[in-house]
Design an enzyme around this catalytic site. Sequence first.
Site, PDB file in Angstrom:
ATOM      1  N   ASP A 319      98.220  27.348 -44.238  1.00  0.00           N
ATOM      2  CA  ASP A 319      98.591  25.902 -44.528  1.00  0.00           C
ATOM      3  C   ASP A 319     100.424  26.996 -45.205  1.00  0.00           C
ATOM      4  O   ASP A 319     100.351  27.904 -45.534  1.00  0.00           O
ATOM      5  CB  ASP A 319      97.580  25.722 -45.896  1.00  0.00           C
ATOM      6  CG  ASP A 319      98.217  24.421 -46.549  1.00  0.00           C
ATOM      7  OD1 ASP A 319     100.074  23.946 -46.138  1.00  0.00           O
ATOM      8  OD2 ASP A 319      97.673  23.628 -47.118  1.00  0.00           O
TER       9      ASP A 319
HETATM   10  C1  BGC Z   1     100.491  20.998 -47.813  1.00  0.00           C
HETATM   11  C2  BGC Z   1      99.322  20.769 -45.728  1.00  0.00           C
HETATM   12  C3  BGC Z   1     100.817  19.834 -45.406  1.00  0.00           C
HETATM   13  C4  BGC Z   1     101.465  21.737 -45.425  1.00  0.00           C
HETATM   14  C5  BGC Z   1     102.602  21.302 -44.730  1.00  0.00           C
HETATM   15  C6  BGC Z   1     101.055  21.862 -47.823  1.00  0.00           C
HETATM   16  O1  BGC Z   1     102.156  21.802 -49.126  1.00  0.00           O
HETATM   17  O2  BGC Z   1      98.573  21.312 -48.464  1.00  0.00           O
HETATM   18  O3  BGC Z   1      98.960  20.145 -45.984  1.00  0.00           O
HETATM   19  O4  BGC Z   1     100.416  20.099 -43.770  1.00  0.00           O
HETATM   20  O5  BGC Z   1     102.096  21.736 -45.995  1.00  0.00           O
HETATM   21  O6  BGC Z   1     104.036  19.807 -45.377  1.00  0.00           O
END
Ligand code: BGC
Length: 796
Positions: A319
């Site tokens: 993530d």
């Molecule tokens: C979130 C994810 C997301 C990623 C990319 C993160 O802050 O937890 O769910 O896919 O950002 O945008």
Amino acid sequence: MKLRSTSLGNVHAFLFAALRTVSCAALLALYGLSLASAQTAKAPAPGKTPAKTENQLSSPAVEAKVRALLAKMTLEEKIGQLVQYSAGAATGPTSGRTDDKDMIRKGQIGSLFNVTGARATNELQHIAVDESRLRIPLIFGLDVIHGFRTTFPLNLGLAATWDPEIVRKASRIAALEASAAGVRWTFSPMVDIARDARWGRISEGSGEDPFLGSAMADAYVRGYQGEKLEAPDSVVACAKHYVGYGAAEGGRDYNSTEISEHSLREYYLPPFHAAEKAGAGTFMSAFNALNGIPASANPFTIKQILKKEWGFEGFVVSDWTSVSEVMAHGIALDGATAARKALLAGVDMDMQSNLYHQNLLKLVQSGKVPQAAIDDAVRRILRVKFAMGLFAHPYTEENLEASAMLRPESRAAAKAAATKSIVLLRNEAVSGAPLLPLSANVSSLALIGPLADDASNMIGSWGALGRGQDAVTLRLALTQKLGESRVHYAKGGEILTASEGDISAAVSAAQNSDTAILALGEDAPSMTGEAAARAQLGLPGRQQELLEKVAATGKPLVLVLFTGRPLTLPWAFEHVPAVLAAWYPGVEAGNALTDLLFGEAAPSGHLPLSWPRSVGQEPLYYNQLNTGRPASDPDHPAEKGEAKYVSRYIDEKNTPQFPFGFGLTYTSFRYGATSASAKEIPVSALRQALQEKGRKVVTVSSEITNTGSRAGETMAQLYVRLDGTSIAMPVRMLKGFQPVMLAPSETRKLTFDVDAEKFAFWGAENRSGVEPAHVTLWIAPSSAEGQSTTLDITER
Ligand code: BGC
């Protein structure tokens, strides 16, 4: 702006009717069911051999190409494939560096995200393909969560449809649109089991239940990835956030989790396993620490379970900066250690933290990371890139992009989904009859509330390219239906603030109308989704006061809740005759709601989670353990009950406001006695049946009658309880569900054909299987209702 002319409305109504039929038939087909004899829906049990779809990532041809390319790559080029940045974000290549294009040229980036549009992606892709030494295309990702340009209901609402076929279609349409804009990878589905409404991200998932969650996970992946992953309109799915993120302590986002292996295997892993079995090409490792080990540096969950046990062949992306957060978690003192721990745990691609780019070369040169670990990660990423046909067609047709968006059939599907996602929570009698549906002859209607005409909020959080201007608000749809003169609109203030004048104008609008509709709730972008944990779950701002003052007019009141989570509204659930949980319904919000309010469609949504009475009940979920001292009457707090030393609150009921699986419609149903075709099943027979996947071992049935005067659909739910097992199992577990449409007074015998997997679980000896047990079975309209029958799994 008129988005719905009368004739378009008719087309919608026709398509809606068609979609309902198709969807029901397709759902049944998906599960191999017929209406007369319904089986339990096939959700995967933990620890089973993966039964993958045609979307297999690896094939001899793909593996040969991966091998050949890998052999040509330098270590730097290999590491480049493991690096991902958000284009234009404050970290990554654009922070302090302006040479991201140069990095692509040098083969130092494998993926970019948050770049959309055929032209923009093509421009960057040309650099990768035409100017980098090995011409390896970039994979472009985006959070396409509940639609790309055509916005479908927020995911919790999609789950409330209890209709995997609706979800598959929504994801297919999202994939058609996203791929036309150059995005071939979505960070979806979010399959985190969530039991706590304080957690803002409960809105992004499918609720609290592993069985429903697995059915939805499967549907999302099949929808995004389509029939063939290599087709240019397929989008690679990413099951996230692996794993346990939804169990954040106190519901506070990013917080740590403590989950036993049994609970992990029984509740949190099954939807991920379902996504993996459906062929999901990628997984995203989560932010949380799980039992002290950050999920993005956790070899047990990633290497052992996902890659070894399940045989996952795709790649794992971290993530956003979760690789560098390994330091904040406290298991690495520097970036190099964080990178090493994440990579060795099985995180193949580093989203945004820049640590793989900065450290892996030295780590390999110093022998701290074996070359083989890098090769494995690169192999996985290249495998996905080959399997999705990225090398064969790296570019997107620029002239087809615009026509892919917001097609009439996509809007029709969005309307069908929205209509099915809305849950009727309450519909009390006013003047002798249930308040809903309203009569289209109503002479005047007050429409009140900050969400009655807020188009951008209809899109919900994680809107991708969804635009408020495309959304039909409740005000627009009601005005189109009834005409300006019959709709008395008063905003009643903002979501978070209101003046005395705002409130009194709303009260006057109600006084001057026959009936009032209040559109209240949360602000989607700021109060739901990521980093939007709430400790108070009431209506924000002065909305509760607005509600009570409008109710004091004595006018019949319909409350429409726009929310990404259950809200604790004890007053409303006692005093407001009709309440709908609308979630955030997407571009067709107003049209779907108007159809439901006036009975052109009947509500059919069911709660995918338990709706609490008080925040203090959280985490609240139906599939809890019994405890050693269960309350004999959980519907009474202690002062009204008989015994003190039992498991309950002294100041609140144990039961939820509305149970998991609950949802009313415009007719009523009677569920007869549940019966089972066998009273005893030898455990040896069950073990044998487990080998023959899907073989039915018992048939469970019940007669269901429509006791009302309208045709209507009920969602028959099969629940199972096991007693006498090696480890305590929940008081009920959902193991099947089946929509049943019945004419007025019609009775139908509904049958679930149950296979051995429905009795299997992760036992005390740390493996999955069946055990001798006393089994209770219900066919019920919710997790808190139904008549039970029993059978025994005997020791033989
Ligand atoms: C979130 C994810 C997301 C990623 C990319 C993160 O802050 O937890 O769910 O896919 O950002 O945008």
